[in-house]
Structures are given as structure tokens and as C-alpha cells.
Design a protein around this motif. Sequence first.
Motif, PDB file in Angstrom:
ATOM      1  N   VAL A 230       0.841  -1.208   0.000  1.00 20.25           N
ATOM      2  CA  VAL A 230       0.000   0.000   0.000  1.00 20.25           C
ATOM      3  C   VAL A 230       0.873   1.255   0.000  1.00 20.25           C
ATOM      4  CG1 VAL A 230      -1.715   1.313   1.301  1.00 20.25           C
ATOM      5  CG2 VAL A 230      -1.904  -1.174   1.147  1.00 20.25           C
ATOM      6  N   ALA A 231       1.916   1.252   0.829  1.00 17.39           N
ATOM      7  CA  ALA A 231       2.821   2.406   0.881  1.00 17.39           C
ATOM      8  C   ALA A 231       3.550   2.597  -0.448  1.00 17.39           C
ATOM      9  CB  ALA A 231       3.830   2.224   2.010  1.00 17.39           C
ATOM     10  N   CYS A 232       3.901   1.489  -1.084  1.00 18.11           N
ATOM     11  CA  CYS A 232       4.584   1.552  -2.381  1.00 18.11           C
ATOM     12  C   CYS A 232       3.657   2.156  -3.440  1.00 18.11           C
ATOM     13  CB  CYS A 232       5.024   0.143  -2.787  1.00 18.11           C
ATOM     14  SG  CYS A 232       6.057   0.086  -4.259  1.00 18.11           S
ATOM     15  N   ALA A 233       2.404   1.693  -3.468  1.00 14.46           N
ATOM     16  CA  ALA A 233       1.434   2.218  -4.429  1.00 14.46           C
ATOM     17  C   ALA A 233       1.159   3.697  -4.166  1.00 14.46           C
ATOM     18  CB  ALA A 233       0.141   1.417  -4.350  1.00 14.46           C
ATOM     19  N   THR A 234       1.055   4.075  -2.897  1.00 14.83           N
ATOM     20  CA  THR A 234       0.809   5.481  -2.538  1.00 14.83           C
ATOM     21  C   THR A 234       1.972   6.358  -2.977  1.00 14.83           C
ATOM     22  OG1 THR A 234      -0.480   4.760  -0.619  1.00 14.83           O
ATOM     23  CG2 THR A 234       0.262   7.050  -0.647  1.00 14.83           C
ATOM     24  N   GLN A 235       3.193   5.882  -2.709  1.00 11.81           N
ATOM     25  CA  GLN A 235       4.377   6.649  -3.105  1.00 11.81           C
ATOM     26  C   GLN A 235       4.422   6.838  -4.614  1.00 11.81           C
ATOM     27  OE1 GLN A 235       8.452   4.926  -3.139  1.00 11.81           O
ATOM     28  NE2 GLN A 235       8.942   6.496  -1.631  1.00 11.81           N
ATOM     29  N   MET A 236       4.168   5.769  -5.371  1.00 11.92           N
ATOM     30  CA  MET A 236       4.195   5.860  -6.823  1.00 11.92           C
ATOM     31  C   MET A 236       3.127   6.818  -7.337  1.00 11.92           C
ATOM     32  SD  MET A 236       3.662   2.983  -9.801  1.00 11.92           S
ATOM     33  CE  MET A 236       5.147   2.073  -9.472  1.00 11.92           C
TER      34      MET A 236
END
Length: 256
Positions: A44-50
Motif C-alpha cells: 500500500v505504501a509503495c502504491a501510494t508513493q508511486m
Amino acid sequence: MDPVLQSPMYFFLANFSFLEICYVSAILPRMLMNLGTQRRISLVACATQMCFFLMFGGSECLLLAVMVYDRYVAICSPLNYPLVMNHRVCIQLVTGSWTIGIPVMVGHTYQIFSLPFCGPNQINHFFCDIPPILKLACGDIFVNEMLVYIVAVLFGMVPFLLILGSYSTIISVILKLPSAASRAKAFSTCSSHLTVVELFFGSVIITHLTSNIRLSEGTDKVLSLLYTILTPMFNPMIYSLRNKDVIKALRKLLCK
């Protein structure tokens, strides 16, 4: 605060500076935390960052094109400049730059993270960029690669070509100016923007338009560091420390 800096050029530059803060903040704090603690980033954090990285990066591409339009009107049509670049138009251009890319980048991120990831769940990268994420997908990524090309063309190549076309006209007009002092002043107002454009667009376009060539991970990292950290780090020096009006205003402020 300085009256000399209350022009459309500095209005766009102020928005660009704020956008750069948001752009870097989407990547750098998490990158430093991961490097310092060796912690992994969640899905989730990876998707949010992207998602935020793409939104701010797309807005930056559009805002750089808006800034060259401002220089184009100022140099090629100076008598109409106050009428064309009025406050309302400036706000509309900035608002468009900030908002146009949001639905596109949110949908683009959703499409990427809808892929099946059945193999390793680690990316050998500093942050969640598109090429290293696509390398982990175990399904067919042809559609996603086509979307990467489309987004890179719309938010990278098209603004870049518009900027190059505008500068070709601007340079031809500058060369026709009668006095050397006028030519030098006109070139100085454009050189900073042109330097930033070359650094930012060059690395972004190479990274995302060559994602299916499978560049080495080291090359991917170097290119991504160029447009996520080095270019934003140099921008204050390029735009402010080389600008006599900004230095003069800063001295006035410090003297007060």
C-alpha cells in the motif's frame, strides 16, 4: 514580498518551488528511512508513493511547459504581455498544471498494481518507480508497457517538444534584438529554465520510454536519482542564486 518579484514569471516559479517540495517529499523521506533502517516498504505504501510521485512529476512537466509559454509571450510579444498573462490566466494555467494529471496518474498506478505479483516481492531500487515494479510482475505486461509509453508521451514528450519549439522561436527573436545588452538579458531569463528542462526531461524520458529495453538496475538507479534528487537540489541554485533580482530582494529582506 518584493514588488520587483510580483510578475507572472515569479508567480510560476513560486508554484514550481512548492511543487518541487511536494515532489521530493513523496520520495526522499521514505528513501532515507529505508536506507537507514533497512525496512521494507509495504504494498500500500509503495502504491501510494508511486501515485504521488507520478502526480507531482506529471504536474512538473506541464508547469515547465507553462513557464516557457510565459517567456515566449514576454520576449516575442512584449507589448501584449500584461494583457495575455494577466492574473486570471496565470491562475488558470497553474491550476490546470496541478489537476490535469491527477486522474490519469491515479488510474495508471491502479493499473500497475492490479498486475499479479507471484514471484519475488523485493525491488532493487531506492523507491517505487514504474520499471522495477513491472519487472516483478509475472503476468502479461504489454498493456501496462503501452500505458507507460502513452503517459510518457503525453506528459513528457509533448511538453518537451512544445518547449523546444517555443525556444527555437524565442532564440530567433533574441538574435534579432539590436543591442547586445538586450540579447544578454533575454538569454539570461531563459537559460535557467532551459537548463532545468534538459536535466529533468532528459532523464525522465530516457527512463520511462526505454522501460522495455531492460536497462541495468544500476543505470535505472542513476537516472532515477537524477530526476528525483539531483535536479530538484540544483533548481534553487539555477533559478535563485543566478538571478540578480532574487539576490537583491533577499539582501533587502535580510537588511530589514
